[in-house]
Write a protein that holds these residues in place. Structure first.
Motif, PDB file in Angstrom:
ATOM      1  N   ARG A 120       0.822  -1.221   0.000  1.00 26.44           N
ATOM      2  CA  ARG A 120       0.000   0.000   0.000  1.00 26.44           C
ATOM      3  C   ARG A 120       0.854   1.267   0.000  1.00 26.44           C
ATOM      4  NH1 ARG A 120      -2.930  -3.471   3.502  1.00 26.44           N
ATOM      5  NH2 ARG A 120      -4.828  -4.193   2.478  1.00 26.44           N
ATOM      6  N   CYS A 121       1.858   1.263  -0.836  1.00 32.93           N
ATOM      7  CA  CYS A 121       2.726   2.425  -0.972  1.00 32.93           C
ATOM      8  C   CYS A 121       2.330   3.224  -2.205  1.00 32.93           C
ATOM      9  CB  CYS A 121       4.190   1.988  -1.120  1.00 32.93           C
ATOM     10  SG  CYS A 121       4.844   1.114   0.313  1.00 32.93           S
ATOM     11  N   LYS A 122       2.498   4.531  -2.104  1.00 33.81           N
ATOM     12  CA  LYS A 122       2.281   5.418  -3.245  1.00 33.81           C
ATOM     13  C   LYS A 122       3.638   5.862  -3.755  1.00 33.81           C
ATOM     14  CE  LYS A 122       0.107   8.687  -1.276  1.00 33.81           C
ATOM     15  NZ  LYS A 122      -0.615   9.905  -0.931  1.00 33.81           N
ATOM     16  N   ASN A 123       3.740   6.001  -5.071  1.00 35.06           N
ATOM     17  CA  ASN A 123       4.958   6.533  -5.668  1.00 35.06           C
ATOM     18  C   ASN A 123       4.786   8.031  -5.876  1.00 35.06           C
ATOM     19  OD1 ASN A 123       6.020   3.942  -5.820  1.00 35.06           O
ATOM     20  ND2 ASN A 123       5.277   3.606  -7.888  1.00 35.06           N
ATOM     21  N   ILE A 124       5.667   8.813  -5.264  1.00 31.59           N
ATOM     22  CA  ILE A 124       5.631  10.268  -5.367  1.00 31.59           C
ATOM     23  C   ILE A 124       7.040  10.755  -5.698  1.00 31.59           C
ATOM     24  CG2 ILE A 124       5.245  12.436  -4.103  1.00 31.59           C
ATOM     25  CD1 ILE A 124       2.662  10.957  -4.442  1.00 31.59           C
ATOM     26  N   ILE A 125       7.118  11.762  -6.554  1.00 30.45           N
ATOM     27  CA  ILE A 125       8.405  12.390  -6.864  1.00 30.45           C
ATOM     28  C   ILE A 125       8.307  13.851  -6.456  1.00 30.45           C
ATOM     29  CG2 ILE A 125      10.071  12.990  -8.657  1.00 30.45           C
ATOM     30  CD1 ILE A 125       8.676  10.647 -10.281  1.00 30.45           C
ATOM     31  N   TYR A 126       9.178  14.262  -5.566  1.00 30.27           N
ATOM     32  CA  TYR A 126       9.261  15.666  -5.183  1.00 30.27           C
ATOM     33  C   TYR A 126      10.342  16.330  -6.023  1.00 30.27           C
ATOM     34  CZ  TYR A 126       6.115  15.383  -1.210  1.00 30.27           C
ATOM     35  OH  TYR A 126       5.008  15.241  -0.410  1.00 30.27           O
ATOM     36  N   GLU A 127       9.986  17.424  -6.650  1.00 27.31           N
ATOM     37  CA  GLU A 127      10.915  18.201  -7.456  1.00 27.31           C
ATOM     38  C   GLU A 127      11.217  19.494  -6.711  1.00 27.31           C
ATOM     39  OE1 GLU A 127      11.161  20.129 -11.936  1.00 27.31           O
ATOM     40  OE2 GLU A 127       9.206  19.552 -11.130  1.00 27.31           O
ATOM     41  N   ILE A 128      12.496  19.773  -6.517  1.00 30.49           N
ATOM     42  CA  ILE A 128      12.914  20.985  -5.821  1.00 30.49           C
ATOM     43  C   ILE A 128      13.588  21.883  -6.851  1.00 30.49           C
ATOM     44  CG2 ILE A 128      14.485  21.933  -4.104  1.00 30.49           C
ATOM     45  CD1 ILE A 128      12.681  18.598  -3.724  1.00 30.49           C
ATOM     46  N   ARG A 129      13.101  23.117  -6.932  1.00 27.52           N
ATOM     47  CA  ARG A 129      13.634  24.086  -7.893  1.00 27.52           C
ATOM     48  C   ARG A 129      14.314  25.226  -7.145  1.00 27.52           C
ATOM     49  NH1 ARG A 129       8.536  24.369 -12.098  1.00 27.52           N
ATOM     50  NH2 ARG A 129       8.598  22.162 -12.666  1.00 27.52           N
ATOM     51  N   ASP A 130      15.327  25.788  -7.784  1.00 29.89           N
ATOM     52  CA  ASP A 130      16.033  26.919  -7.184  1.00 29.89           C
ATOM     53  C   ASP A 130      15.282  28.215  -7.478  1.00 29.89           C
ATOM     54  OD1 ASP A 130      16.649  27.589  -9.822  1.00 29.89           O
ATOM     55  OD2 ASP A 130      18.760  27.037  -9.652  1.00 29.89           O
ATOM     56  N   HIS A 131      15.865  29.331  -7.090  1.00 30.70           N
ATOM     57  CA  HIS A 131      15.204  30.630  -7.262  1.00 30.70           C
ATOM     58  C   HIS A 131      15.102  31.060  -8.718  1.00 30.70           C
ATOM     59  CE1 HIS A 131      14.678  31.319  -3.026  1.00 30.70           C
ATOM     60  NE2 HIS A 131      15.936  30.978  -2.816  1.00 30.70           N
ATOM     61  N   GLU A 132      15.873  30.419  -9.618  1.00 31.54           N
ATOM     62  CA  GLU A 132      15.754  30.680 -11.056  1.00 31.54           C
ATOM     63  C   GLU A 132      14.792  29.690 -11.709  1.00 31.54           C
ATOM     64  OE1 GLU A 132      19.304  30.495  -9.876  1.00 31.54           O
ATOM     65  OE2 GLU A 132      18.880  32.587  -9.388  1.00 31.54           O
TER      66      GLU A 132
END
Length: 183
Positions: free
Chosen positions: A56-68
């Motif tokens: 019962r796991c979900k696949n999630i991708i977190y994307e981190i963006r810089d100030h540009e």
């Protein structure tokens, strides 16, 4: 949603295809990442992660963006609800991948990396990172050994030592001692 002093914003994705271009670019630029962090491999893992689904796991991708607004970090996770908390495993935990890691830019600072992991934990709530098979050369391993508190993660194994092999079998054999080649 804007946040943090070190990074610009956090974006959550449920489909790996949404970050394909960024994933490939970061992987190409960062020579410390292994084949197990390549987009093609991880897409297969995401598509056929039946063990994660059974748990019962979900696949999630977190994307981190810089100030540009440039992607500097991708944190692909299997999120599993367990005993009132959420356990976050790196993408590939339930596969045969030898190494697990985030996908990140060489220019990401340790402070920005840590800030991103803390922000993800706050976004999810009551989260603990369950980390295994992290290469010793990884920036994530640097955080584990000196930047995250014991309350923020659980290490299932010691870091994997990365052994660089030659480009071909003959080169590999040449690296071995005579005794090892005879065994």
């Amino acid at each position: 949603m804007p946040w943090g002093a070190k990074v610009g914003r956090l974006v959550k994705h449920t489909d790996i295809r949404q970050v394909e271009a960024s994933w490939k670019k970061l992987h190409h630029e960062n020579k410390n990442l292994s084949v197990y962090q390549e987009y093609a491999f991880c897409r297969v893992v995401g598509r056929f992660s039946s063990i994660a689904t059974k748990q019962r796991c979900k696949n999630i991708i977190y994307e981190i963006r810089d100030h540009e607004d440039q992607t500097i970090l991708l944190v692909p996770l299997h999120l599993c609800k367990m005993s009132g908390r959420t356990e976050a495993y790196l993408w590939g935990e339930f596969s045969q991948a030898a190494y697990l890691d985030c996908i990140y830019s060489d220019r990401i600072t340790p402070a920005a990396f840590r800030e991103a992991l803390v922000a993800i934990a706050q976004d999810i709530g009551n989260l603990v990172y369950i980390l295994s098979r992290v290469p010793s050369t990884s920036r994530l391993n640097d955080l584990i050994t000196g930047g995250l508190t014991a309350a923020e993660f659980v290490r299932k194994e010691w870091p994997c030592v990365r052994i660089d092999f030659a480009d071909d079998f003959e080169g590999y054999l040449g690296q071995l001692s005579k005794q090892t080649r005879q065994n």
